[in-house]
Design a protein around this motif. Sequence first.
Motif, PDB file in Angstrom:
ATOM      1  N   GLU A  62     -10.016  -2.545 -48.144  1.00  0.00           N
ATOM      2  CA  GLU A  62     -11.152  -3.381 -47.728  1.00  0.00           C
ATOM      3  C   GLU A  62     -12.394  -2.584 -47.334  1.00  0.00           C
ATOM      4  O   GLU A  62     -13.510  -2.954 -47.725  1.00  0.00           O
ATOM      5  N   PRO A  63     -12.270  -1.472 -46.573  1.00  0.00           N
ATOM      6  CA  PRO A  63     -13.478  -0.679 -46.276  1.00  0.00           C
ATOM      7  C   PRO A  63     -14.140  -0.139 -47.553  1.00  0.00           C
ATOM      8  O   PRO A  63     -15.375  -0.055 -47.630  1.00  0.00           O
ATOM      9  N   HIS A  64     -13.319   0.216 -48.532  1.00  0.00           N
ATOM     10  CA  HIS A  64     -13.852   0.715 -49.798  1.00  0.00           C
ATOM     11  C   HIS A  64     -14.608  -0.395 -50.524  1.00  0.00           C
ATOM     12  O   HIS A  64     -15.737  -0.187 -51.012  1.00  0.00           O
ATOM     13  N   VAL A  65     -14.017  -1.581 -50.594  1.00  0.00           N
ATOM     14  CA  VAL A  65     -14.665  -2.724 -51.245  1.00  0.00           C
ATOM     15  C   VAL A  65     -15.981  -3.061 -50.536  1.00  0.00           C
ATOM     16  O   VAL A  65     -17.009  -3.317 -51.177  1.00  0.00           O
ATOM     17  N   LYS A  66     -15.961  -3.043 -49.223  1.00  0.00           N
ATOM     18  CA  LYS A  66     -17.167  -3.345 -48.438  1.00  0.00           C
ATOM     19  C   LYS A  66     -18.273  -2.335 -48.746  1.00  0.00           C
ATOM     20  O   LYS A  66     -19.438  -2.703 -48.955  1.00  0.00           O
ATOM     21  N   ALA A  67     -17.917  -1.056 -48.786  1.00  0.00           N
ATOM     22  CA  ALA A  67     -18.912  -0.011 -49.069  1.00  0.00           C
ATOM     23  C   ALA A  67     -19.466  -0.139 -50.481  1.00  0.00           C
ATOM     24  O   ALA A  67     -20.670   0.052 -50.701  1.00  0.00           O
ATOM     25  N   ASN A  94     -19.849  -2.848 -52.235  1.00  0.00           N
ATOM     26  CA  ASN A  94     -20.781  -3.980 -52.287  1.00  0.00           C
ATOM     27  C   ASN A  94     -22.074  -3.707 -51.527  1.00  0.00           C
ATOM     28  O   ASN A  94     -23.155  -4.136 -51.950  1.00  0.00           O
ATOM     29  N   GLU A  95     -21.977  -2.981 -50.423  1.00  0.00           N
ATOM     30  CA  GLU A  95     -23.167  -2.765 -49.586  1.00  0.00           C
ATOM     31  C   GLU A  95     -24.018  -1.588 -50.054  1.00  0.00           C
ATOM     32  O   GLU A  95     -25.249  -1.639 -49.973  1.00  0.00           O
ATOM     33  N   THR A 123     -11.350  -7.827 -53.173  1.00  0.00           N
ATOM     34  CA  THR A 123      -9.928  -7.555 -52.974  1.00  0.00           C
ATOM     35  C   THR A 123      -9.134  -8.469 -53.909  1.00  0.00           C
ATOM     36  O   THR A 123      -9.660  -9.482 -54.400  1.00  0.00           O
TER      37      THR A 123
END
Length: 341
Positions: free
Chosen positions: A33-38, A40-41, A60
Amino acid sequence: MRTAVVGAGSMGTIIGALLTRGGEDVLLVDVNEPHVKALNEKGARITGHMELTVPVKAITPDAMQGPYDLVIYLVKTTHDEQALPEILPHLGEESAVITLQNGVPEERVAAVVGRERTLGGAIGWGATLLEPGVSELTSEVEAMTYDIGELDGSVTERLQRVKALLDKAGKAEITTNLAGIRWTKLMANVSFSGLGAALNCTYGEILDNEKALIAATTIIVETIKTAQALGITMEPMQGVAPGVLIDIIRESEENALNVIRMVWGRHRDLVASMLQDLRKGLRCEVDTLNGYLSEKSAQAGVPTPVNDKVTEIIRGIQEGRYPLSFDNLEMIEVRPLREII
């Protein structure tokens, strides 16, 4: 072509970024999840032998909404039991799944998604996930190759479409001998990647240590002899046919080692994915790589003592019995190459 890169870790991030830059409709899918968030941002950032940042779309697995025309499947083989069933509801009748995983995974993937949907391929380069959203390309750009094929060796329209897609993230070649390609990639995985994991080192550190280089070359020979016993014709690796290496060893051990230095020198900075997992305290793919070779060589009646020892060391590190250390080389016994051919 609506494409999902499932298992968008170190290599999937780079592939997804380059396909997106090439104008493809691509979604990066990963459980981190932190990887996916980064992603996208901040976008997918590539460092190392390439410097690039590309805005991408990432989710995810629970957010997947199919059907997808193509799934590029890069999940670690240790997570197949969970990941493969997750993609099944998002496949249509005409969907294809190309597994670019390590090892020889096609039959395992086909058993879940269907043989009619399954393609296979081998990646000729490496990468390391440095932090969420950032992946380091550890091979030279010119080494970013893919060898892809149908399970039955046919050349189909869908395979041509996948080739055109992957050409935007390197250079793809179609093979009619997928098993041979897979065993050539397995040879790279169990030798330099396996030894790198056992010794906690890069490919370059193996190339620079004579005993380690002989150990890696010995595993290469063990792989070639096992493939020959199983009736598999291995494909060339970066222009060098595996069988030719045996002939070179007969003529000159030093010339053979120089060939190995030439072939693997373009990947000096590569940190094997198994080692990346071990450093994080995670289960690695030893059972589907070095362990797989040990299993197949035993079935074929081919002795593979160096690979077997490397397998035992990696499992020992994983279980906490051995340290992550280059000193593990002391546990590996090597012989002159001419004695093992």
